[in-house]
Design a protein around this motif. Structure first.
Motif, PDB file in Angstrom:
ATOM      1  N   ASP A 163     -30.178 104.618  88.958  1.00  0.00           N
ATOM      2  CA  ASP A 163     -31.032 104.113  87.711  1.00  0.00           C
ATOM      3  C   ASP A 163     -30.400 102.380  87.887  1.00  0.00           C
ATOM      4  N   LYS A 164     -29.213 102.246  88.273  1.00  0.00           N
ATOM      5  CA  LYS A 164     -29.168 100.414  87.772  1.00  0.00           C
ATOM      6  C   LYS A 164     -29.592 100.200  89.318  1.00  0.00           C
ATOM      7  N   ALA A 165     -29.683 100.228  90.901  1.00  0.00           N
ATOM      8  CA  ALA A 165     -31.075  99.148  91.041  1.00  0.00           C
ATOM      9  C   ALA A 165     -32.191  99.378  90.744  1.00  0.00           C
ATOM     10  N   SER A 166     -32.830 100.604  90.227  1.00  0.00           N
ATOM     11  CA  SER A 166     -33.827 100.597  89.236  1.00  0.00           C
ATOM     12  C   SER A 166     -34.703  99.143  88.826  1.00  0.00           C
ATOM     13  N   GLY A 167     -33.524  98.333  87.920  1.00  0.00           N
ATOM     14  CA  GLY A 167     -34.075  97.713  87.823  1.00  0.00           C
ATOM     15  C   GLY A 167     -33.113  96.778  87.144  1.00  0.00           C
ATOM     16  N   LEU A 168     -33.769  95.713  85.980  1.00  0.00           N
ATOM     17  CA  LEU A 168     -32.891  95.800  85.280  1.00  0.00           C
ATOM     18  C   LEU A 168     -32.980  95.252  83.795  1.00  0.00           C
ATOM     19  N   SER A 169     -32.796  95.419  82.674  1.00  0.00           N
ATOM     20  CA  SER A 169     -33.184  95.250  81.326  1.00  0.00           C
ATOM     21  C   SER A 169     -33.227  93.991  80.978  1.00  0.00           C
ATOM     22  N   ALA A 170     -34.080  93.992  79.584  1.00  0.00           N
ATOM     23  CA  ALA A 170     -35.215  92.264  79.607  1.00  0.00           C
ATOM     24  C   ALA A 170     -34.013  92.172  79.292  1.00  0.00           C
ATOM     25  N   GLU A 171     -32.829  92.405  78.759  1.00  0.00           N
ATOM     26  CA  GLU A 171     -31.591  91.449  77.918  1.00  0.00           C
ATOM     27  C   GLU A 171     -30.837  90.665  79.330  1.00  0.00           C
ATOM     28  N   GLU A 172     -31.214  91.656  80.298  1.00  0.00           N
ATOM     29  CA  GLU A 172     -30.221  90.804  81.721  1.00  0.00           C
ATOM     30  C   GLU A 172     -30.843  89.893  82.393  1.00  0.00           C
ATOM     31  N   ARG A 173     -32.863  90.558  82.549  1.00  0.00           N
ATOM     32  CA  ARG A 173     -33.031  89.033  83.152  1.00  0.00           C
ATOM     33  C   ARG A 173     -33.675  88.109  82.178  1.00  0.00           C
ATOM     34  N   LYS A 174     -33.623  87.838  81.023  1.00  0.00           N
ATOM     35  CA  LYS A 174     -33.207  86.678  80.095  1.00  0.00           C
ATOM     36  C   LYS A 174     -32.541  86.118  80.271  1.00  0.00           C
ATOM     37  N   GLU A 175     -30.802  86.607  80.609  1.00  0.00           N
ATOM     38  CA  GLU A 175     -29.613  86.247  81.269  1.00  0.00           C
ATOM     39  C   GLU A 175     -29.351  85.508  82.308  1.00  0.00           C
ATOM     40  N   ILE A 176     -30.215  85.846  83.128  1.00  0.00           N
ATOM     41  CA  ILE A 176     -30.357  85.846  83.793  1.00  0.00           C
ATOM     42  C   ILE A 176     -31.616  84.166  84.443  1.00  0.00           C
ATOM     43  N   GLY A 177     -31.970  84.065  83.618  1.00  0.00           N
ATOM     44  CA  GLY A 177     -33.414  83.635  83.198  1.00  0.00           C
ATOM     45  C   GLY A 177     -32.439  81.867  82.602  1.00  0.00           C
ATOM     46  N   ILE A 178     -31.801  82.441  80.884  1.00  0.00           N
ATOM     47  CA  ILE A 178     -31.386  81.356  80.586  1.00  0.00           C
ATOM     48  C   ILE A 178     -29.912  80.112  82.064  1.00  0.00           C
TER      49      ILE A 178
END
Lengths: 102, 378
Positions: free
Chosen positions: B259-274
């Motif tokens: 579950d963890k490896a299958s992907g990040l939440s939209a919020e986490e993706r946004k955080e990485i982008g920022i």
């Protein structure tokens, strides 16, 4: 205090407890040696062959002494060989006692 | 060196505050992770301690037990078999064992009745295991009535109770004199339950066993090595309950890591982008995710292992007791001597902490390698 300092302290405490766990295990082994020896002597004196883990049936109380065709004889707690074992429920008479009372 | 250390500490600070921002999710993650480690570690501690105890205690068991079989079932063995067996070269002692089971209809428990050949209780008295004493609620000098197989009650006085710490081998034992045992089961004096054979040279055990079977084809010799093997397989990870529990725990861990490896939440993706848009490099983002994973997995591993130790060696594996009790009324209460297998704990560490940490890094790496604006928009 920085969050990382808190975490490092927590981690160190955990590691110290892990170390203490090892020390406790070692010291318990030494301090309970006499008790273990006494148990071993009892096994020797009474010529016992099994541990008293499960008292519910002959073949679970003395798995090493069970008949060749007793359940679990291949290896104790082995999964049921026969599909019927998982379909047939224990007979109701097993729950009822016909043994005479003293 | 100092620079690298302070970089790690700064990223760790950031990782911790990032974990605290998603408090509810991460606390539940930590609890589930700790529970899985706790179950697996408890099983490892419990099984290792029992395995060690079984090996130490059963090393004192008879070299060989000879049973008589009739129609595929265990039957009483004539004691004159023993005389002929003791004449076999290499056999130093043959002792008839008198033991059997007694079902107590009042308390619905099974006891193991045994007439020891050395220092038996005087006729009319019994020495009982503390499990029996607890079950019958009796103490020394009390009277106990067993119903004999001739239908008459057999009145016996409790002359002693075996120590509590011997319950692992004696909880359900009732020791009595051979006369009482024979009266109880209407057993002829010239038969025994089985024969305990002592062989001077352990290397001759198999040869002696073969000679016994040749002499008495209706017998079944059980060697000490077979007793040990039985208990080894009882606690073996491949056998029975162990494999079921391990499989369930490992499967839940796989689902959890997947579950963890299958992907990040939209919020986490946004955080990485920022983070990337304000100048963080991919390496920094990966280090951040590594620390996030490591904080959860290390804390859960330590908490799970420590709780498992307390559970197994301080509360006598209370959570496993239901599985061990089964239908039994009389259940031995024993505290195991703690044993820690460093190898198995290391395997547990490698199989739980490393995959989880890796599972947190891979999706972060995938998100961190795309352009910051794309990461923020996704």
């Amino acid at each position: 205090m920085r969050p990382s300092t808190c975490f490092i302290l927590l981690l160190t405490t955990g590691l110290v407890l892990l170390l203490l766990m090892g020390i406790h295990a070692r010291s318990s082994r030494v301090s309970r040696q006499a008790e273990l020896q006494e148990r071993a002597m009892l096994v020797h004196r009474l010529r016992l062959t099994d541990l008293c883990l499960f008292t519910e049936a002959r073949y679970t109380r003395h798995p090493a002494m069970a008949d060749l065709h007793a359940p679990f004889q291949d290896h104790p707690t082995a999964l049921e060989h026969f599909p019927s074992g998982s379909l047939v429920t224990p007979p109701a008479t097993l729950q009822r006692s016909y043994a005479p009372r003293p | 060196m100092h620079h690298a250390l302070s970089r790690h500490r700064n990223i760790l600070d950031f990782a911790l505050s990032s974990l605290l921002r998603r408090k509810a999710k991460n606390i539940s993650l930590f609890l589930v992770y700790t529970l899985i480690i706790f179950v697996i570690a408890s099983l490892i501690f419990f099984v290792q301690a029992l395995k060690r105890e079984a090996a130490l205690l059963l090393a004192e068991a008879p070299d060989m037990v000879v049973q008589r079989m009739i129609a595929g079932r265990h039957d009483l063995i004539p004691t004159n078999y023993g005389e002929k067996i003791s004449a076999i070269r290499g056999v130093s002692e043959v002792t008839p064992r008198l033991w059997g089971y007694y079902y107590d209809p009042v308390f619905q428990a099974n006891y193991t009745l045994l007439a020891p050949d050395t220092a038996p209780p005087p006729p009319g008295t019994i020495t009982i295991g503390s499990g029996v004493a607890r079950n019958l609620r009796i103490k020394t000098d009390d009277l106990v009535t067993f119903r004999s197989y001739s239908g008459t009650p057999l009145l016996l006085t409790v002359s002693g109770i075996m120590p509590l710490h011997s319950e692992l081998v004696s909880a359900d034992l009732v020791l009595m004199a051979a006369e009482d045992f024979q009266a109880m089961f209407r057993m002829p004096k010239d038969v025994a339950t089985d024969l305990a054979v002592t062989v001077a040279n352990p290397r001759e055990l198999v040869t002696v066993a073969n000679k016994i079977v040749e002499l008495f084809p209706d017998t079944r010799p059980i060697l000490k090595s077979e007793l040990l093997r039985t208990y080894d397989s009882l606690f073996d990870w491949r056998g029975g309950m162990m494999v079921v529990m391990l499989a369930v725990a490992l499967l839940s861990f796989v689902i959890f890591a997947w579950d963890k490896a299958s992907g990040l939440s939209a919020e986490e993706r946004k955080e990485i982008g920022i983070l990337k848009s304000i100048g963080w490099e991919t390496g920094d983002v990966l280090l951040l995710k590594f620390w996030e994973g490591a904080v959860i997995s290390l804390s859960a591993f330590l908490a799970g292992v420590l709780l498992a130790y307390l559970h197994v060696f301080f509360s006598s594996a209370a959570l496993f007791s239901h599985a061990l009790k089964g239908w039994a009324i009389l259940y031995p209460q024993f505290t195991l001597v703690p044993t820690i297998d460093g190898y198995q704990l290391s395997v547990l560490f490698v199989l739980s902490v490393l995959p989880y940490t890796a599972a947190t890094i891979i999706p972060a790496w995938l998100a961190a390698t795309i352009a910051p604006d794309a990461a923020m928009r996704s």
